[in-house]
Motif scaffolding. Structure first.
Motif, PDB file in Angstrom:
ATOM      1  N   TYR A 245      -2.999  13.435   8.677  1.00 17.76           N
ATOM      2  CA  TYR A 245      -2.484  12.223   8.037  1.00 17.76           C
ATOM      3  C   TYR A 245      -2.364  11.093   9.058  1.00 17.76           C
ATOM      4  CZ  TYR A 245       1.266   9.249   6.065  1.00 17.76           C
ATOM      5  OH  TYR A 245       2.027   8.197   5.639  1.00 17.76           O
ATOM      6  N   ALA A 246      -1.778  11.409  10.221  1.00 16.89           N
ATOM      7  CA  ALA A 246      -1.568  10.400  11.261  1.00 16.89           C
ATOM      8  C   ALA A 246      -2.888   9.840  11.773  1.00 16.89           C
ATOM      9  CB  ALA A 246      -0.768  11.005  12.420  1.00 16.89           C
ATOM     10  N   MET A 247      -3.897  10.694  11.872  1.00 17.06           N
ATOM     11  CA  MET A 247      -5.202  10.266  12.374  1.00 17.06           C
ATOM     12  C   MET A 247      -5.782   9.142  11.523  1.00 17.06           C
ATOM     13  SD  MET A 247      -8.603  12.649  12.850  1.00 17.06           S
ATOM     14  CE  MET A 247      -8.680  13.031  11.086  1.00 17.06           C
ATOM     15  N   ILE A 248      -5.674   9.262  10.202  1.00 15.43           N
ATOM     16  CA  ILE A 248      -6.210   8.231   9.313  1.00 15.43           C
ATOM     17  C   ILE A 248      -5.388   6.960   9.427  1.00 15.43           C
ATOM     18  CG2 ILE A 248      -6.834   7.677   6.940  1.00 15.43           C
ATOM     19  CD1 ILE A 248      -8.419   9.970   8.272  1.00 15.43           C
ATOM     20  N   LEU A 249      -4.066   7.094   9.525  1.00 15.05           N
ATOM     21  CA  LEU A 249      -3.217   5.916   9.691  1.00 15.05           C
ATOM     22  C   LEU A 249      -3.573   5.156  10.963  1.00 15.05           C
ATOM     23  CD1 LEU A 249      -1.544   7.106   7.342  1.00 15.05           C
ATOM     24  CD2 LEU A 249       0.519   6.502   8.619  1.00 15.05           C
ATOM     25  N   VAL A 250      -3.822   5.896  12.040  1.00 13.39           N
ATOM     26  CA  VAL A 250      -4.156   5.261  13.325  1.00 13.39           C
ATOM     27  C   VAL A 250      -5.495   4.530  13.230  1.00 13.39           C
ATOM     28  CG1 VAL A 250      -4.825   5.734  15.713  1.00 13.39           C
ATOM     29  CG2 VAL A 250      -2.774   6.789  14.754  1.00 13.39           C
ATOM     30  N   ILE A 251      -6.481   5.153  12.607  1.00 13.36           N
ATOM     31  CA  ILE A 251      -7.799   4.528  12.471  1.00 13.36           C
ATOM     32  C   ILE A 251      -7.702   3.225  11.677  1.00 13.36           C
ATOM     33  CG2 ILE A 251     -10.097   4.774  11.422  1.00 13.36           C
ATOM     34  CD1 ILE A 251      -9.921   7.777  12.065  1.00 13.36           C
ATOM     35  N   VAL A 252      -7.068   3.303  10.517  1.00 12.44           N
ATOM     36  CA  VAL A 252      -6.953   2.119   9.660  1.00 12.44           C
ATOM     37  C   VAL A 252      -6.067   1.060  10.311  1.00 12.44           C
ATOM     38  CG1 VAL A 252      -6.195   1.265   7.411  1.00 12.44           C
ATOM     39  CG2 VAL A 252      -7.372   3.471   7.566  1.00 12.44           C
ATOM     40  N   GLY A 253      -4.948   1.492  10.914  1.00 14.71           N
ATOM     41  CA  GLY A 253      -4.036   0.552  11.551  1.00 14.71           C
ATOM     42  C   GLY A 253      -4.669  -0.172  12.725  1.00 14.71           C
ATOM     43  N   ALA A 254      -5.435   0.565  13.552  1.00 16.94           N
ATOM     44  CA  ALA A 254      -6.104  -0.057  14.702  1.00 16.94           C
ATOM     45  C   ALA A 254      -7.151  -1.062  14.243  1.00 16.94           C
ATOM     46  CB  ALA A 254      -6.743   1.026  15.568  1.00 16.94           C
ATOM     47  N   PHE A 255      -7.921  -0.692  13.239  1.00 16.55           N
ATOM     48  CA  PHE A 255      -8.974  -1.575  12.727  1.00 16.55           C
ATOM     49  C   PHE A 255      -8.370  -2.850  12.154  1.00 16.55           C
ATOM     50  CE2 PHE A 255     -13.490  -1.597  11.769  1.00 16.55           C
ATOM     51  CZ  PHE A 255     -13.603  -2.604  10.816  1.00 16.55           C
ATOM     52  N   ARG A 256      -7.300  -2.717  11.357  1.00 15.98           N
ATOM     53  CA  ARG A 256      -6.690  -3.884  10.714  1.00 15.98           C
ATOM     54  C   ARG A 256      -6.030  -4.811  11.737  1.00 15.98           C
ATOM     55  NH1 ARG A 256      -2.816  -2.303   5.982  1.00 15.98           N
ATOM     56  NH2 ARG A 256      -2.903  -4.563   5.636  1.00 15.98           N
ATOM     57  N   GLU A 257      -5.335  -4.233  12.719  1.00 19.34           N
ATOM     58  CA  GLU A 257      -4.675  -5.089  13.705  1.00 19.34           C
ATOM     59  C   GLU A 257      -5.691  -5.790  14.603  1.00 19.34           C
ATOM     60  OE1 GLU A 257      -1.349  -4.987  17.305  1.00 19.34           O
ATOM     61  OE2 GLU A 257      -1.735  -3.172  16.139  1.00 19.34           O
ATOM     62  N   PHE A 258      -6.740  -5.064  15.007  1.00 21.79           N
ATOM     63  CA  PHE A 258      -7.727  -5.655  15.919  1.00 21.79           C
ATOM     64  C   PHE A 258      -8.479  -6.800  15.257  1.00 21.79           C
ATOM     65  CE2 PHE A 258     -11.950  -5.781  17.955  1.00 21.79           C
ATOM     66  CZ  PHE A 258     -11.543  -6.062  19.252  1.00 21.79           C
ATOM     67  N   PHE A 259      -8.966  -6.561  14.031  1.00 21.03           N
ATOM     68  CA  PHE A 259      -9.748  -7.593  13.351  1.00 21.03           C
ATOM     69  C   PHE A 259      -8.875  -8.622  12.620  1.00 21.03           C
ATOM     70  CE2 PHE A 259     -12.941  -4.287  13.929  1.00 21.03           C
ATOM     71  CZ  PHE A 259     -13.996  -5.043  14.409  1.00 21.03           C
ATOM     72  N   GLY A 260      -7.616  -8.270  12.365  1.00 17.50           N
ATOM     73  CA  GLY A 260      -6.720  -9.205  11.697  1.00 17.50           C
ATOM     74  C   GLY A 260      -5.938 -10.093  12.642  1.00 17.50           C
TER      75      GLY A 260
ATOM     76  N   MET B  24      -7.379 -11.556   5.830  1.00 20.09           N
ATOM     77  CA  MET B  24      -7.537 -10.538   4.786  1.00 20.09           C
ATOM     78  C   MET B  24      -7.214  -9.146   5.301  1.00 20.09           C
ATOM     79  SD  MET B  24     -10.890 -11.505   2.521  1.00 20.09           S
ATOM     80  CE  MET B  24     -10.649  -9.985   1.600  1.00 20.09           C
ATOM     81  N   MET B  25      -7.434  -8.913   6.623  1.00 21.14           N
ATOM     82  CA  MET B  25      -7.188  -7.598   7.199  1.00 21.14           C
ATOM     83  C   MET B  25      -5.718  -7.197   7.130  1.00 21.14           C
ATOM     84  SD  MET B  25      -9.709  -5.786   8.252  1.00 21.14           S
ATOM     85  CE  MET B  25     -11.493  -5.993   8.403  1.00 21.14           C
ATOM     86  N   THR B  26      -4.843  -8.162   7.060  1.00 23.60           N
ATOM     87  CA  THR B  26      -3.414  -7.859   7.026  1.00 23.60           C
ATOM     88  C   THR B  26      -2.900  -7.643   5.608  1.00 23.60           C
ATOM     89  OG1 THR B  26      -2.827 -10.214   6.957  1.00 23.60           O
ATOM     90  CG2 THR B  26      -3.058  -9.214   9.135  1.00 23.60           C
ATOM     91  N   MET B  27      -3.771  -7.818   4.619  1.00 22.17           N
ATOM     92  CA  MET B  27      -3.362  -7.675   3.227  1.00 22.17           C
ATOM     93  C   MET B  27      -3.536  -6.227   2.757  1.00 22.17           C
ATOM     94  SD  MET B  27      -5.132 -11.155   1.737  1.00 22.17           S
ATOM     95  CE  MET B  27      -4.551 -10.856   0.059  1.00 22.17           C
ATOM     96  N   PRO B  28      -2.619  -5.737   1.884  1.00 23.93           N
ATOM     97  CA  PRO B  28      -2.704  -4.358   1.396  1.00 23.93           C
ATOM     98  C   PRO B  28      -4.047  -4.021   0.759  1.00 23.93           C
ATOM     99  CG  PRO B  28      -0.598  -5.322   0.803  1.00 23.93           C
ATOM    100  CD  PRO B  28      -1.434  -6.434   1.377  1.00 23.93           C
ATOM    101  N   ALA B  29      -4.671  -4.990   0.087  1.00 29.97           N
ATOM    102  CA  ALA B  29      -5.963  -4.719  -0.565  1.00 29.97           C
ATOM    103  C   ALA B  29      -7.017  -4.294   0.448  1.00 29.97           C
ATOM    104  CB  ALA B  29      -6.427  -5.964  -1.325  1.00 29.97           C
ATOM    105  N   MET B  30      -6.969  -4.882   1.648  1.00 27.44           N
ATOM    106  CA  MET B  30      -7.940  -4.527   2.682  1.00 27.44           C
ATOM    107  C   MET B  30      -7.720  -3.111   3.177  1.00 27.44           C
ATOM    108  SD  MET B  30     -10.501  -6.161   3.704  1.00 27.44           S
ATOM    109  CE  MET B  30     -11.856  -5.426   4.606  1.00 27.44           C
ATOM    110  N   ALA B  31      -6.468  -2.687   3.196  1.00 27.19           N
ATOM    111  CA  ALA B  31      -6.167  -1.309   3.585  1.00 27.19           C
ATOM    112  C   ALA B  31      -6.824  -0.328   2.622  1.00 27.19           C
ATOM    113  CB  ALA B  31      -4.656  -1.092   3.619  1.00 27.19           C
ATOM    114  N   LEU B  32      -6.769  -0.661   1.335  1.00 28.31           N
ATOM    115  CA  LEU B  32      -7.387   0.198   0.325  1.00 28.31           C
ATOM    116  C   LEU B  32      -8.907   0.258   0.517  1.00 28.31           C
ATOM    117  CD1 LEU B  32      -7.041   1.912  -2.224  1.00 28.31           C
ATOM    118  CD2 LEU B  32      -7.241  -0.178  -3.571  1.00 28.31           C
ATOM    119  N   ILE B  33      -9.517  -0.888   0.800  1.00 30.75           N
ATOM    120  CA  ILE B  33     -10.967  -0.937   1.013  1.00 30.75           C
ATOM    121  C   ILE B  33     -11.360  -0.118   2.249  1.00 30.75           C
ATOM    122  CG2 ILE B  33     -12.897  -2.461   1.588  1.00 30.75           C
ATOM    123  CD1 ILE B  33     -11.480  -4.635  -0.094  1.00 30.75           C
ATOM    124  N   LEU B  34     -10.614  -0.311   3.336  1.00 35.12           N
ATOM    125  CA  LEU B  34     -10.908   0.427   4.574  1.00 35.12           C
ATOM    126  C   LEU B  34     -10.733   1.929   4.379  1.00 35.12           C
ATOM    127  CD1 LEU B  34      -9.250  -1.850   7.288  1.00 35.12           C
ATOM    128  CD2 LEU B  34     -11.688  -1.412   6.974  1.00 35.12           C
TER     129      LEU B  34
END
Length: 207
Positions: A142-157, A180-190
């Motif tokens: 679970y944590a692995m996916i959170l880290v991947i998505v969180g890193a991607f959103r923070e870096f590009f956002g 857009m990277m900081t919006m919940p909808a982008m999290a769903l897409i990623l």
């Protein structure tokens, strides 16, 4: 049975890939969308769920033979609620800013499908050590996916990671950062993209 037998290794490693709680079981989706706008809260949330899943599994496994079947869900909820309360208080004491960022989502770990699913499907029928490995494996998956998505959103956002500016502010101001990277909808897409890549390249078709 050896502590690190083939079966125990399988229990630990499967949730990291072929039976990942988010990518395969599709559990814990709500919190993975809510806390991944930045990497730091994603890491903390992942660690919190890992610790709670591991120790709740052990506790339920130890007392499983004494729990009346008709109230087993209530007992499981009590154990998880107690652990969540402890973790929440520790977070407020040592990482208050992150605790504020996570807001109500730490408390909502009590209703996380991953925890209740592992308690019911594994801890209730297995010994403490395999249950501990199962909890650690599913928590880390679970944590692995959170880290991947969180890193991607923070870096590009925001052009940063863990709050440290990686991309110069002048470059971000010129158009690097994407709101857009900081919006919940982008999290769903990623998250959908991560699941798609995993199933396309890492899950073998048995047909």
């Amino acid at each position: 049975m050896s502590l690190f037998s083939k079966q125990n290794k399988k229990v630990f490693t499967e949730p990291l890939n072929i039976n990942n709680p988010i990518m395969v079981q599709v559990l814990g989706i709500c919190s993975s969308l809510a806390v991944t706008s930045q990497l730091k809260p994603a890491i903390v949330m992942g660690l919190a769920v890992t610790i709670i899943t591991a120790f709740s599994n052990v506790i339920i496994s130890l007392i499983r033979n004494t729990i009346p079947n008709r109230i087993r869900i209530i007992v499981q909820l009590v154990v998880v609620a107690a652990l969540v309360t402890i973790v929440s208080q520790i977070l407020k004491a040592v990482a208050y800013d992150v605790s504020v960022q996570l807001s109500v989502y730490v408390g909502l770990i009590i209703t996380n499908c991953i925890l209740m699913g592992r308690l019911e499907a594994f801890a209730m029928t297995n010994k403490p050590w395999p249950s501990f490995l199962d909890g650690i494996g599913n928590g880390l998956g679970y944590a692995m996916i959170l880290v991947i998505v969180g890193a991607f959103r923070e870096f590009f956002g925001r052009g940063s990671l863990l709050g440290f500016q990686i991309i110069p502010k002048s470059v971000c101001d010129a158009g690097w950062n994407n709101g857009m990277m900081t919006m919940p909808a982008m999290a769903l897409i990623l998250l959908g993209c991560v699941i798609w890549i995993h199933r396309a390249y890492f899950v073998k078709d048995d047909k």
